[in-house]
Design a protein around this motif. Structure first.
Motif, PDB file in Angstrom:
ATOM      1  N   ILE A 155     -10.810   4.022  -6.386  1.00 52.32           N
ATOM      2  CA  ILE A 155      -9.407   4.441  -6.421  1.00 52.32           C
ATOM      3  C   ILE A 155      -8.684   3.446  -7.315  1.00 52.32           C
ATOM      4  O   ILE A 155      -8.502   2.281  -6.954  1.00 52.32           O
ATOM      5  N   ASP A 178      -5.593   3.891  -8.608  1.00 52.62           N
ATOM      6  CA  ASP A 178      -4.146   3.848  -8.396  1.00 52.62           C
ATOM      7  C   ASP A 178      -3.784   4.758  -7.228  1.00 52.62           C
ATOM      8  O   ASP A 178      -4.372   5.832  -7.055  1.00 52.62           O
ATOM      9  N   ASN A 179      -2.844   4.300  -6.425  1.00 59.83           N
ATOM     10  CA  ASN A 179      -2.285   5.092  -5.324  1.00 59.83           C
ATOM     11  C   ASN A 179      -0.823   4.699  -5.224  1.00 59.83           C
ATOM     12  O   ASN A 179      -0.491   3.600  -4.772  1.00 59.83           O
ATOM     13  N   SER A 198       0.615   4.260  -0.967  1.00 60.40           N
ATOM     14  CA  SER A 198      -0.472   4.072  -0.008  1.00 60.40           C
ATOM     15  C   SER A 198       0.021   3.977   1.429  1.00 60.40           C
ATOM     16  O   SER A 198      -0.770   4.110   2.366  1.00 60.40           O
ATOM     17  N   ALA A 229      -6.028   6.262   1.009  1.00 61.22           N
ATOM     18  CA  ALA A 229      -7.205   6.821   0.346  1.00 61.22           C
ATOM     19  C   ALA A 229      -8.342   5.808   0.403  1.00 61.22           C
ATOM     20  O   ALA A 229      -8.141   4.614   0.143  1.00 61.22           O
ATOM     21  N   LEU A 277      -8.728  11.156   2.640  1.00 64.99           N
ATOM     22  CA  LEU A 277      -7.278  11.006   2.622  1.00 64.99           C
ATOM     23  C   LEU A 277      -6.775  11.051   4.061  1.00 64.99           C
ATOM     24  O   LEU A 277      -7.024  12.023   4.786  1.00 64.99           O
ATOM     25  N   SER A 323       2.385  11.142  -3.068  1.00 62.70           N
ATOM     26  CA  SER A 323       1.642  10.018  -3.626  1.00 62.70           C
ATOM     27  C   SER A 323       0.786  10.519  -4.779  1.00 62.70           C
ATOM     28  O   SER A 323       0.169  11.591  -4.687  1.00 62.70           O
ATOM     29  N   ILE A 340      -2.461   9.809  -6.890  1.00 56.78           N
ATOM     30  CA  ILE A 340      -3.713   9.077  -6.705  1.00 56.78           C
ATOM     31  C   ILE A 340      -4.594   9.284  -7.933  1.00 56.78           C
ATOM     32  O   ILE A 340      -4.770  10.414  -8.402  1.00 56.78           O
ATOM     33  N   THR A 356      -6.288  12.347 -12.077  1.00 56.25           N
ATOM     34  CA  THR A 356      -5.127  12.053 -11.237  1.00 56.25           C
ATOM     35  C   THR A 356      -4.646  13.326 -10.561  1.00 56.25           C
ATOM     36  O   THR A 356      -4.614  14.393 -11.180  1.00 56.25           O
TER      37      THR A 356
END
Length: 651
Positions: free
Chosen positions: A515, A517-518, A521, A526, A535, A545, A547, A561
């Motif tokens: 992962i 980028d989130n 969060s 994630a 998730l 969000s 992700i 993404t």
């Protein structure tokens, strides 16, 4: 088949009425799957082809047109590069003829259509059809399951029409300028064909006769009825091009176009040295009026002078057409030692590192071809007086690995008269593929020639061969097979598991995931275990969000993404798609946004500087990325679905 103007005028005066079939209609109609030749989804086109022409009338091979009983219209190079979308810029296959095409990158099983085949029909209902097959090794092919619901009681004549809604998975379904799409997901599983590493596409003309002796059969056992007979030099399927849609990274195809030559000329080595093309060095030796090793040429004219004529290919030019560049090798013999063994012609990787080769196209030099065909006072005519002599002329290729060990030998016969049926004997005067993938990673290639016509002083056959489209394989990374869909879930929804192997793929290796980028969060937790993305949603919270999942294989990465929206306005566990999609990622030239209509778009570089701002007015928006240097960029989209930020890698 290329139509004559008179026939075109006659046919254009009426249109047939058909009962609507069950498959997509003609180009431009609602529900059509036709792909325009200038479509932005096309990434590349075929770069090489091996052509086998068929008869112009397979039921009567005594029928001739333009001096041959086989199709002769067009040059093999007409099947390469962009489809022209006109009647004449094609190569005709003839009855049952076939073209096997190669590409500058691997075709992969991505979302939707993976490639498209273009024919030259001047209308929506005059259709000449072809089977389509694919292969990852050039030996084992899988054919797309095709369906023809056209009646087979009455023969469709050379100027009659076909309803495209009764045709499925046969090339030629659409008029010129529009390709028939093919999705690798349609193939039955074949363990010998890697659908994530397709190197070859084969187009095989459908013989349209309804006579069972000659008929072509679809995957359901139906006779395929299409225009027959077409006893013209342009008979059979007319191939305009094959477009690549879903693919891996570009490989390096050496067609020697960058080497400096004037028209109808050649490079004659005068001293020991080398020339370079792409990442490779081609070695030559010269002195006392002779040379050996490698040179290059685009010579087509024959003057009767040895110095000039030795540089002419039997094909009268390279893969890309007459007078285009190609490499040529003369393999010398070891006369100094008295063994007269061939001395290998050598190609080295310039940086000394080992690389993988896909293969190359080879043909005879004109001098070797006419010598084998006719014989001279120094060389025998292949086959002898009776044609029964089992003569042969072959090329041998092997590699040197990084540890200096030698690979197995790959053999290619430039002439072969060993068949029991003399009708199968041949002297090659066209470009044919020599596959080198079995060699693995090597730092150099060695080439020698051998012939059945040899004596005490070595080989009598002129020791030349020609080469084009030598292909160096780049490291292949992972790719997005099925984009991760945006989703909307109800507040307090149960955790959702997603198998990432259903969304990313790589050839020959198992990709890993992280992962990367989130954006929220605290709302959506994630986590990844092996290939499973889980998730989990915070209690009693709503919002969204963004992700980003990054897949890695062979040291290369690709990211996808998606947006998760947690809402109180949907049923429990209901999942819906939000419209925004982006591809390709990584991007080289242009980034496509789908679902960003009426949205503000801003692009930030890795330093956080705003470098672009604009507004999307269409459902699909193309963002040119050519002007930006390689790196990471953030694409921010603000619209009716809220704000979405997508991380994009620019190569």
């Amino acid at each position: 088949m290329i139509k004559k103007l008179l026939a075109l005028l006659l046919i254009s005066g009426y249109s047939a009425v058909y009962a609507q079939g069950q498959f997509p209609p003609a180009a431009g109609q609602t529900g059509s799957t036709a792909i325009a030749r200038d479509s932005s989804i096309i990434q590349s086109w075929a770069s090489g082809t091996e052509l086998v022409r068929g008869y112009i009338q397979i039921s009567d091979t005594s029928v001739y047109s333009s001096g041959s009983n086989k199709a002769t219209f067009g040059h093999p190079s007409n099947a390469l590069g962009n489809a022209e979308g006109i009647s004449t810029g094609v190569v005709s296959l003839g009855d049952g003829g076939m073209a096997t095409l190669t590409f500058d990158r691997l075709i992969v099983n991505g979302p939707g259509a993976d490639f498209a085949v273009f024919e030259n029909s001047f209308g929506d209902t005059f259709l000449e059809l072809a089977f389509v097959e694919v292969s990852s090794d050039g030996i084992n092919f899988s054919r797309f399951p095709s369906v023809s619901l056209t009646q087979s009681e009455t023969q469709i004549g050379p100027w009659d029409e076909i309803d495209p809604t009764q045709i499925h998975n046969l090339a030629g379904k659409y008029r010129q300028g529009f390709g028939t799409p093919f999705d690798l997901s349609d193939l039955e599983y074949n363990p010998l064909v890697d659908v994530n590493a397709i190197r070859f596409v084969r187009i095989i003309d459908v013989v349209g006769s309804i006579n069972p002796e000659y008929a072509s059969i679809d995957s359901q056992g139906n006779i395929i009825n299409d225009p027959y007979p077409t006893p013209f030099n342009s008979g059979g399927f007319d191939l305009d091009g094959v477009a690549v849609i879903n693919c891996n990274v570009p490989n390096t195809v050496l067609n020697f176009t960058e080497l400096p030559l004037t028209h109808n000329s050649f490079f004659l080595p005068e001293e020991n040295g080398m020339f370079s093309s792409g990442p490779l060095n081609f070695i030559y030796e010269a002195g006392f009026g002779s040379w050996s090793g490698f040179s290059y040429s685009n010579r087509v004219s024959l003057t009767g002078e040895y110095t000039n004529d030795q540089f002419v290919a039997a094909t009268s030019g390279g893969m890309d057409g007459d007078t285009t560049n190609f490499a040529i090798s003369y393999v010398s013999s070891d006369w100094m030692s008295g063994t007269y063994d061939p001395i290998p012609s050598i190609i080295n990787v310039a940086n000394g590192q080992a690389v993988s080769f896909s293969g190359f196209y080879a043909t005879n030099s004109h001098m070797a071809y006419i010598t084998l065909r006719d014989g001279t006072m120094f060389n025998k005519k292949f086959g002898g007086v009776t044609g029964n002599d089992p003569d042969w002329f072959r090329l041998k290729v092997w590699g040197v690995r990084a540890d200096n060990s030698l690979t197995e030998i790959v053999e290619h016969y430039l002439a072969d008269f060993r068949f029991e049926d003399n009708g199968l004997d041949y002297i090659q005067n066209d470009w044919r593929w020599v596959d080198l993938s079995s060699l693995g990673e090597v730092k150099s290639l060695n080439f020698i020639l051998e012939s059945s016509d040899s004596g005490d002083y070595g080989m009598n056959t002129p020791a030349y061969f020609c080469m084009d489209n030598l292909t160096v394989m780049e490291v292949q990374g992972p790719f997005i097979a099925n984009p991760l869909a945006d989703m909307v879930v109800n507040v307090n929804a149960d955790p959702i598991d997603i198998n990432l192997d259903n969304h990313f793929a790589a050839s020959g290796v198992n990709p890993t995931y992280e992962i990367s980028d989130n954006s929220n969060s605290s709302l959506v937790l994630a986590s990844i275990t092996d290939s499973q993305l889980t998730l989990t949603f915070a209690l009693n919270q709503t919002g969204s969000s963004v992700i980003t999942i990054t897949s890695t294989a062979n040291g290369l990465t690709v990211s996808d993404t998606f947006t998760v929206t947690v809402s109180s306005n949907v049923g429990i566990d209901q999942v819906e798609k939000i419209r925004l999609k982006t591809y390709p990622n990584p991007v080289i030239h242009s980034l496509t946004l789908e679902g960003a209509k009426d949205s503000e778009i801003r692009i930030f570089n890795s330093n956080g500087s705003l470098i672009f701002t604009g507004k999307s007015t269409d459902e699909k928006t193309i963002l040119p990325m050519d002007a930006y240097p390689a790196g990471i960029y953030l694409i921010q989209v603000a619209g009716i679905y809220g704000n979405t930020t997508i991380k994009v890698s620019k190569k």
